[in-house]
Design a protein around this motif. Sequence first.
Motif, mmCIF file in Angstrom:
data_model
loop_
_atom_site.group_PDB
_atom_site.id
_atom_site.type_symbol
_atom_site.label_atom_id
_atom_site.label_comp_id
_atom_site.label_asym_id
_atom_site.label_seq_id
_atom_site.Cartn_x
_atom_site.Cartn_y
_atom_site.Cartn_z
ATOM 1 N N SER A 1 0.839 -1.189 0.000
ATOM 2 C CA SER A 1 0.000 0.000 0.000
ATOM 3 C C SER A 1 0.877 1.242 0.000
ATOM 4 C CB SER A 1 -0.922 0.023 1.227
ATOM 5 O OG SER A 1 -1.634 1.240 1.293
ATOM 6 N N HIS A 2 0.709 2.077 -1.017
ATOM 7 C CA HIS A 2 1.367 3.376 -1.048
ATOM 8 C C HIS A 2 0.405 4.478 -0.610
ATOM 9 C CE1 HIS A 2 4.803 1.652 -3.139
ATOM 10 N NE2 HIS A 2 3.954 1.040 -3.931
ATOM 11 N N ASP A 3 -0.733 4.049 -0.079
ATOM 12 C CA ASP A 3 -1.747 5.010 0.319
ATOM 13 C C ASP A 3 -1.366 5.620 1.655
ATOM 14 O OD1 ASP A 3 -3.952 6.534 0.684
ATOM 15 O OD2 ASP A 3 -5.333 4.877 1.062
ATOM 16 N N LEU A 4 -0.746 6.787 1.610
ATOM 17 C CA LEU A 4 -0.362 7.489 2.822
ATOM 18 C C LEU A 4 -1.457 8.433 3.301
ATOM 19 C CD1 LEU A 4 3.309 8.393 1.849
ATOM 20 C CD2 LEU A 4 2.554 6.551 3.350
ATOM 21 N N THR A 5 -2.605 8.400 2.609
ATOM 22 C CA THR A 5 -3.666 9.342 2.953
ATOM 23 C C THR A 5 -4.324 9.010 4.277
ATOM 24 O OG1 THR A 5 -5.286 8.066 1.665
ATOM 25 C CG2 THR A 5 -4.124 9.857 0.536
ATOM 26 N N HIS A 6 -4.190 7.750 4.732
ATOM 27 C CA HIS A 6 -4.791 7.401 6.010
ATOM 28 C C HIS A 6 -3.931 7.857 7.184
ATOM 29 C CE1 HIS A 6 -1.880 4.169 5.359
ATOM 30 N NE2 HIS A 6 -1.907 3.963 6.660
ATOM 31 N N CYS A 7 -2.710 8.299 6.914
ATOM 32 C CA CYS A 7 -1.822 8.788 7.973
ATOM 33 C C CYS A 7 -2.148 10.247 8.283
ATOM 34 C CB CYS A 7 -0.361 8.671 7.533
ATOM 35 S SG CYS A 7 0.159 7.014 7.060
ATOM 36 N N ALA A 8 -1.696 10.697 9.428
ATOM 37 C CA ALA A 8 -1.868 12.109 9.782
ATOM 38 C C ALA A 8 -1.117 12.977 8.781
ATOM 39 C CB ALA A 8 -1.354 12.354 11.197
ATOM 40 N N GLY B 1 -0.728 11.877 4.481
ATOM 41 C CA GLY B 1 -2.067 12.381 4.745
ATOM 42 C C GLY B 1 -2.657 13.229 3.637
ATOM 43 N N MET B 2 -3.750 13.903 3.966
ATOM 44 C CA MET B 2 -4.467 14.762 3.032
ATOM 45 C C MET B 2 -4.646 16.151 3.626
ATOM 46 S SD MET B 2 -7.511 12.256 1.612
ATOM 47 C CE MET B 2 -7.988 13.481 0.376
ATOM 48 N N LEU B 3 -4.593 17.164 2.774
ATOM 49 C CA LEU B 3 -4.884 18.540 3.163
ATOM 50 C C LEU B 3 -6.159 18.981 2.467
ATOM 51 C CD1 LEU B 3 -1.347 20.197 2.933
ATOM 52 C CD2 LEU B 3 -2.503 19.349 4.978
ATOM 53 N N ARG B 4 -6.988 19.731 3.179
ATOM 54 C CA ARG B 4 -8.275 20.169 2.647
ATOM 55 C C ARG B 4 -8.466 21.668 2.873
ATOM 56 N NH1 ARG B 4 -8.825 15.395 5.327
ATOM 57 N NH2 ARG B 4 -9.763 13.621 4.209
ATOM 58 N N VAL B 5 -9.049 22.322 1.895
ATOM 59 C CA VAL B 5 -9.399 23.730 2.056
ATOM 60 C C VAL B 5 -10.436 23.836 3.174
ATOM 61 C CG1 VAL B 5 -10.483 25.722 0.957
ATOM 62 C CG2 VAL B 5 -8.867 24.302 -0.345
ATOM 63 N N ALA C 1 -6.274 25.597 -8.852
ATOM 64 C CA ALA C 1 -6.786 25.487 -7.493
ATOM 65 C C ALA C 1 -7.548 24.181 -7.309
ATOM 66 C CB ALA C 1 -7.698 26.673 -7.186
ATOM 67 N N VAL C 2 -7.311 23.512 -6.159
ATOM 68 C CA VAL C 2 -8.004 22.266 -5.836
ATOM 69 C C VAL C 2 -8.521 22.368 -4.412
ATOM 70 C CG1 VAL C 2 -6.631 20.866 -7.423
ATOM 71 C CG2 VAL C 2 -5.864 21.168 -5.060
ATOM 72 N N ASP C 3 -9.495 21.527 -4.094
ATOM 73 C CA ASP C 3 -10.059 21.516 -2.741
ATOM 74 C C ASP C 3 -9.306 20.597 -1.801
ATOM 75 O OD1 ASP C 3 -12.074 23.340 -3.390
ATOM 76 O OD2 ASP C 3 -13.399 21.744 -4.127
ATOM 77 N N THR C 4 -8.712 19.533 -2.347
ATOM 78 C CA THR C 4 -7.961 18.580 -1.534
ATOM 79 C C THR C 4 -6.667 18.196 -2.242
ATOM 80 O OG1 THR C 4 -9.096 16.663 -2.510
ATOM 81 C CG2 THR C 4 -10.056 17.610 -0.500
ATOM 82 N N ALA C 5 -5.680 17.792 -1.452
ATOM 83 C CA ALA C 5 -4.419 17.287 -1.992
ATOM 84 C C ALA C 5 -3.892 16.234 -1.031
ATOM 85 C CB ALA C 5 -3.410 18.421 -2.161
ATOM 86 N N TRP C 6 -3.100 15.308 -1.551
ATOM 87 C CA TRP C 6 -2.665 14.192 -0.726
ATOM 88 C C TRP C 6 -1.236 13.811 -1.080
ATOM 89 C CZ3 TRP C 6 -6.702 14.310 -4.157
ATOM 90 C CH2 TRP C 6 -6.475 13.711 -5.401
ATOM 91 N N ALA C 7 -0.624 13.035 -0.173
ATOM 92 C CA ALA C 7 0.756 12.576 -0.376
ATOM 93 C C ALA C 7 0.823 11.637 -1.575
ATOM 94 C CB ALA C 7 1.229 11.854 0.884
ATOM 95 N N PRO C 8 1.895 11.750 -2.388
ATOM 96 C CA PRO C 8 3.073 12.622 -2.238
ATOM 97 C C PRO C 8 3.033 13.820 -3.189
ATOM 98 C CG PRO C 8 3.607 10.812 -3.703
ATOM 99 C CD PRO C 8 2.143 10.675 -3.391
ATOM 100 N N GLN C 9 1.891 14.443 -3.351
ATOM 101 C CA GLN C 9 1.771 15.561 -4.280
ATOM 102 C C GLN C 9 2.587 16.765 -3.807
ATOM 103 O OE1 GLN C 9 -2.568 16.029 -4.367
ATOM 104 N NE2 GLN C 9 -2.599 15.277 -6.462
ATOM 105 N N SER C 10 3.101 17.517 -4.773
ATOM 106 C CA SER C 10 3.759 18.792 -4.502
ATOM 107 C C SER C 10 2.753 19.900 -4.760
ATOM 108 C CB SER C 10 4.997 18.961 -5.387
ATOM 109 O OG SER C 10 5.974 17.989 -5.078
ATOM 110 N N VAL C 11 2.525 20.733 -3.773
ATOM 111 C CA VAL C 11 1.473 21.741 -3.853
ATOM 112 C C VAL C 11 1.952 23.042 -3.230
ATOM 113 C CG1 VAL C 11 -0.360 19.998 -3.755
ATOM 114 C CG2 VAL C 11 0.468 21.043 -1.631
ATOM 115 N N THR C 12 1.123 24.064 -3.387
ATOM 116 C CA THR C 12 1.306 25.334 -2.694
ATOM 117 C C THR C 12 0.072 25.576 -1.841
ATOM 118 O OG1 THR C 12 2.650 26.227 -4.496
ATOM 119 C CG2 THR C 12 1.695 27.803 -2.942
#
Length: 462
Positions: free
Chosen positions: A237-244, A273-277, A301-312
Amino acid sequence: MTGTTSPLTAEQLSATTLLRFATAGSVDDGKSTLVGRLLHDSKSVLTDQLEAVERASLSRGQDTPDLALLTDGLRAEREQGITIDVAYRYFATARRRFILADTPGHVQYTRNMVTGASTAELAVVLVDARNGVVEQTRRHAAVAALLRVPHMVLAVNKMDLVDYAEPVFAAIAEEFTAYAASLGVPGWGSGGLLQKDWITAIPISALAGDNVVEPSAHMDWYGGPTVLEHLETVPVSHDLTHCAARFPVQYVIRPQSAEHPDYRGYAGQIASGMLRVGEAVTVLPSGRTTTITGIDALGRAVDTAWAPQSVTVLLADDLDISRGDLIAPTATAPPVTQDIKATVCHLHERPLRIGDRVLLKHATRTVKAIVKALPYRIDLSSGLSRQNDPAELAVNDIGAVVLRTAEPLPMDAYADSRLTGSFLLIDPADGTTLTAAMAGEEFVEREPAAPAADEDDKGWDF
């Protein structure tokens, strides 16, 4: 056989998962031959590579290609017939893509195995069927356990030299599994280190190709997978979205434009993890709280982003944030501390001693630190037994270190996050990497101290 195959299409590659795995084994256990056989029989070797190996083999007086030369790429390795450096290989099948780290077997290159296995999701440990479990086997299993590698393959090699005898394989598998169960690293798995699917034992002959890619015709008593079949099907599993969520700030973006005169964005790669507006977040180590008002990913612009995305990330408040700060959801923010206890592998020829002044690099932040204590050194040859209060940690030693940092750091435990729970110790004089560290759970939280002075003498008094 030419050793070539049609390349996978972009659509096929995008549909496959990725497995990072490392190989380890004692000297002359046939590790490089296994890797060469795996690449050759899975048709992952180009014709010119195979021809180069054939020429090199003939020059050494060998009648058949020495497949070990496919991985032992350094001249010193070829001359000595051993693996020295970590060799990375990339190949793919129709079911999965692979990043392989072929690590050395010599005890003096333990640090190289730590490097190769630090990001691995599976470790392949080779054992010579004639010799059974030896000290280096136990050492490699212990390193894999300390690094929290999720899966392990015990490849009992050279079965052709023991007449493909099932009792030989069974005895080695039983001894190795019992040793792994005795390691008992706290916090690994729901009931201790050993999980029922953590170890898969496979009898092989790398030289003859038995059970590497194709099932063996000599071991009908074995009904399990081949090495490649297991690599293709082991759950990963590369799904890191369930982590903090953890967002280390790499760069502050403030474009000078009339269109966006007040734009202030914080750029970086989401570690987990995931970041949300609209989400409430805390900026560490300052502890100030704010809210995410926007996330820009790939110029939109996006409402959510998750690992390992590079974002601002854009925040509601104008806070003093710079490279090295960590943004995390307020509800799951990590502890902030200046006193850190960690398990380390010392990488440098210069020993690590109490009182040493180092730089600690954690994510995108680098701070000064002092070695306050060396509680114990781990004896990998006999489980994970401890030798208390060593005078120093020498190259390849694994042990515990207590550090005091000049500035507070947000630190996860390595058992919770292999990314934000790890760090490096660096020589402040020349920038040399000294030690790789895995943070423990024994943090001592204190009130943040005032930043240390920059003068050479005063800058280390903390």
